[in-house]
Design a protein around this motif. Structure first.
Motif, PDB file in Angstrom:
ATOM      1  N   SER A 103       0.845  -1.189   0.000  1.00  0.00           N
ATOM      2  CA  SER A 103       0.000   0.000   0.000  1.00  0.00           C
ATOM      3  C   SER A 103       0.882   1.242   0.000  1.00  0.00           C
ATOM      4  O   SER A 103       2.014   1.212   0.504  1.00  0.00           O
ATOM      5  N   ARG A 255      -9.212   7.231   0.863  1.00  0.00           N
ATOM      6  CA  ARG A 255      -8.990   6.274  -0.222  1.00  0.00           C
ATOM      7  C   ARG A 255      -9.094   6.988  -1.568  1.00  0.00           C
ATOM      8  O   ARG A 255      -9.993   7.800  -1.770  1.00  0.00           O
ATOM      9  N   PRO A 259      -7.463   0.969  -5.466  1.00  0.00           N
ATOM     10  CA  PRO A 259      -7.324   0.249  -4.199  1.00  0.00           C
ATOM     11  C   PRO A 259      -5.859   0.131  -3.773  1.00  0.00           C
ATOM     12  O   PRO A 259      -5.000  -0.247  -4.572  1.00  0.00           O
ATOM     13  N   GLY A 260      -5.599   0.479  -2.518  1.00  0.00           N
ATOM     14  CA  GLY A 260      -4.236   0.403  -1.998  1.00  0.00           C
ATOM     15  C   GLY A 260      -3.487   1.710  -2.025  1.00  0.00           C
ATOM     16  O   GLY A 260      -2.415   1.826  -1.430  1.00  0.00           O
ATOM     17  N   ALA A 287      -6.790   3.322   7.134  1.00  0.00           N
ATOM     18  CA  ALA A 287      -7.315   2.665   5.932  1.00  0.00           C
ATOM     19  C   ALA A 287      -6.247   1.793   5.276  1.00  0.00           C
ATOM     20  O   ALA A 287      -6.544   0.700   4.768  1.00  0.00           O
ATOM     21  N   ALA A 288      -4.998   2.258   5.279  1.00  0.00           N
ATOM     22  CA  ALA A 288      -3.909   1.475   4.683  1.00  0.00           C
ATOM     23  C   ALA A 288      -3.669   0.196   5.480  1.00  0.00           C
ATOM     24  O   ALA A 288      -3.401  -0.872   4.904  1.00  0.00           O
ATOM     25  N   SER A 290      -5.905  -1.518   7.121  1.00  0.00           N
ATOM     26  CA  SER A 290      -6.995  -2.431   6.751  1.00  0.00           C
ATOM     27  C   SER A 290      -6.744  -3.062   5.392  1.00  0.00           C
ATOM     28  O   SER A 290      -6.989  -4.259   5.188  1.00  0.00           O
ATOM     29  N   HIS A 291      -6.246  -2.263   4.446  1.00  0.00           N
ATOM     30  CA  HIS A 291      -5.970  -2.780   3.107  1.00  0.00           C
ATOM     31  C   HIS A 291      -4.893  -3.859   3.148  1.00  0.00           C
ATOM     32  O   HIS A 291      -5.041  -4.917   2.500  1.00  0.00           O
ATOM     33  N   GLU A 294      -6.268  -7.082   4.650  1.00  0.00           N
ATOM     34  CA  GLU A 294      -7.161  -7.764   3.707  1.00  0.00           C
ATOM     35  C   GLU A 294      -6.359  -8.426   2.586  1.00  0.00           C
ATOM     36  O   GLU A 294      -6.690  -9.547   2.157  1.00  0.00           O
ATOM     37  N   ARG A 295      -5.313  -7.748   2.116  1.00  0.00           N
ATOM     38  CA  ARG A 295      -4.463  -8.312   1.059  1.00  0.00           C
ATOM     39  C   ARG A 295      -3.765  -9.582   1.558  1.00  0.00           C
ATOM     40  O   ARG A 295      -3.676 -10.572   0.824  1.00  0.00           O
TER      41      ARG A 295
END
Length: 305
Positions: A103, A255, A259-260, A287-288, A290-291, A294-295
């Motif tokens: 990210s 965001r 995405p990312g 937010a980063a 969380s990304h 999830e990745r």
């Protein structure tokens, strides 16, 4: 190639605020950039929690110390370009290496330098470009010129060789600040560099020539602006981020449309205050995180299958 979870570009209040959150959450966090504009000796007396006036420089130093305390890696290094690889990770090219990140948080401010060409706007979209990866394809086999004085311009010129062998670099009257390594690569690639200054552009149905202040005319059907160092606008062009003028558009969690990729601080163009940048940085950091999580889950699920 070095790999990190989160790469933050910009060492101002937004970038450092993001780093405090991401590093504290255990993310491998790298912050790149050099002294931001806010890191000067001017006085700040409207920042929450400080009854005594503080200088911009002192505030930034405190922010760096706090981010480093939680494990953030802070380096003075300039990012020349970013692209996304086939696996969905992001690769940032600096002056001497490449860094892969899950990210990226853009916190680079709005530092784009205009080259001072009188009729530049008349040819934007008609030969004038700010993005080699976007518009280089349309210059296949044509004479092109990069206007800029540093490593950012040199890197753009070298990238143009993918599309055309006829590339020149003009420093726009500025003293060259291109490193020895990049000068060597330009020379090896037969890309001439000169310190003249472009006064005007000419062409009936698009750019055809550049006119220098000296009176010389040079054929150029493409002019790529790369003054100073790469800014948020340059990264936005190459990554396909939605912009509103020179600013990057984000949602309430910072965001972008990719995405990312997240953005915070002056580069998103809201209320241009340190306190706002710090808050946006915190949101971008969250937010980063969380990304990245999830990745990781997605990659583990693919491996399990």
């Amino acid at each position: 190639m070095e790999s990190v979870d989160i790469l933050i570009i910009g060492q101002g209040p937004a970038g450092l605020s993001s780093a405090i959150y991401t590093a504290r959450a255990g993310m491998r966090t790298l912050i790149l950039g050099c002294a931001p504009k806010v890191a000067g000796d001017y006085e700040i007396d409207n920042y929450f929690g400080f009854t005594e006036t503080i200088t911009g420089k002192e505030l930034i130093e405190r922010g760096k110390a706090q981010a480093a305390k939680f494990g953030a890696d802070i380096r003075c290094d300039r990012v020349l370009g970013i692209h996304q690889d086939d696996a969905g990770a992001f690769v940032a090219k600096t002056e001497d290496k490449q860094i892969k990140a899950a990210s990226i948080i853009l916190a680079t401010g709005v530092s784009r330098i205009r080259p001072g060409i009188s009729n530049l706007a008349d040819y934007e979209g008609k030969g004038v470009s700010y993005c080699v990866s976007c518009d280089g394809f349309f210059m296949r086999g044509k004479p092109v010129m990069v206007v800029g004085e540093g490593n950012f311009a040199a890197n753009q010129a070298l990238e143009l060789l993918q599309y055309t062998p006829d590339v020149k670099v003009c420093s726009q009257g500025k003293e060259l600040s291109i490193s020895e390594e990049f000068l060597y690569r330009l020379e090896e690639s037969n890309i001439p560099v000169f310190e003249g200054k472009i006064a005007t552009l000419a062409g009936d149905n698009g750019l055809e020539k550049v006119h220098l202040e000296s009176g010389e005319q040079i054929d150029a059907q493409g002019l790529f602006v790369a003054m100073g160092q790469a800014s948020s606008s340059d990264f936005a062009y190459s990554l396909g981020l939605v912009r509103n003028g020179q600013f990057i558009e984000t949602d309430r969690d910072q965001r972008t449309n990719v995405p990312g990729i997240f953005a915070a601080g002056d580069c998103v163009g809201r209320f241009l205050q340190i306190s706002v940048a710090v808050g946006e940085g915190a949101l971008a950091g969250r937010a980063a995180i969380s990304h990245v999580k999830e990745r990781r889950r997605t990659l583990l699920d693919k491996e399990a299958k």
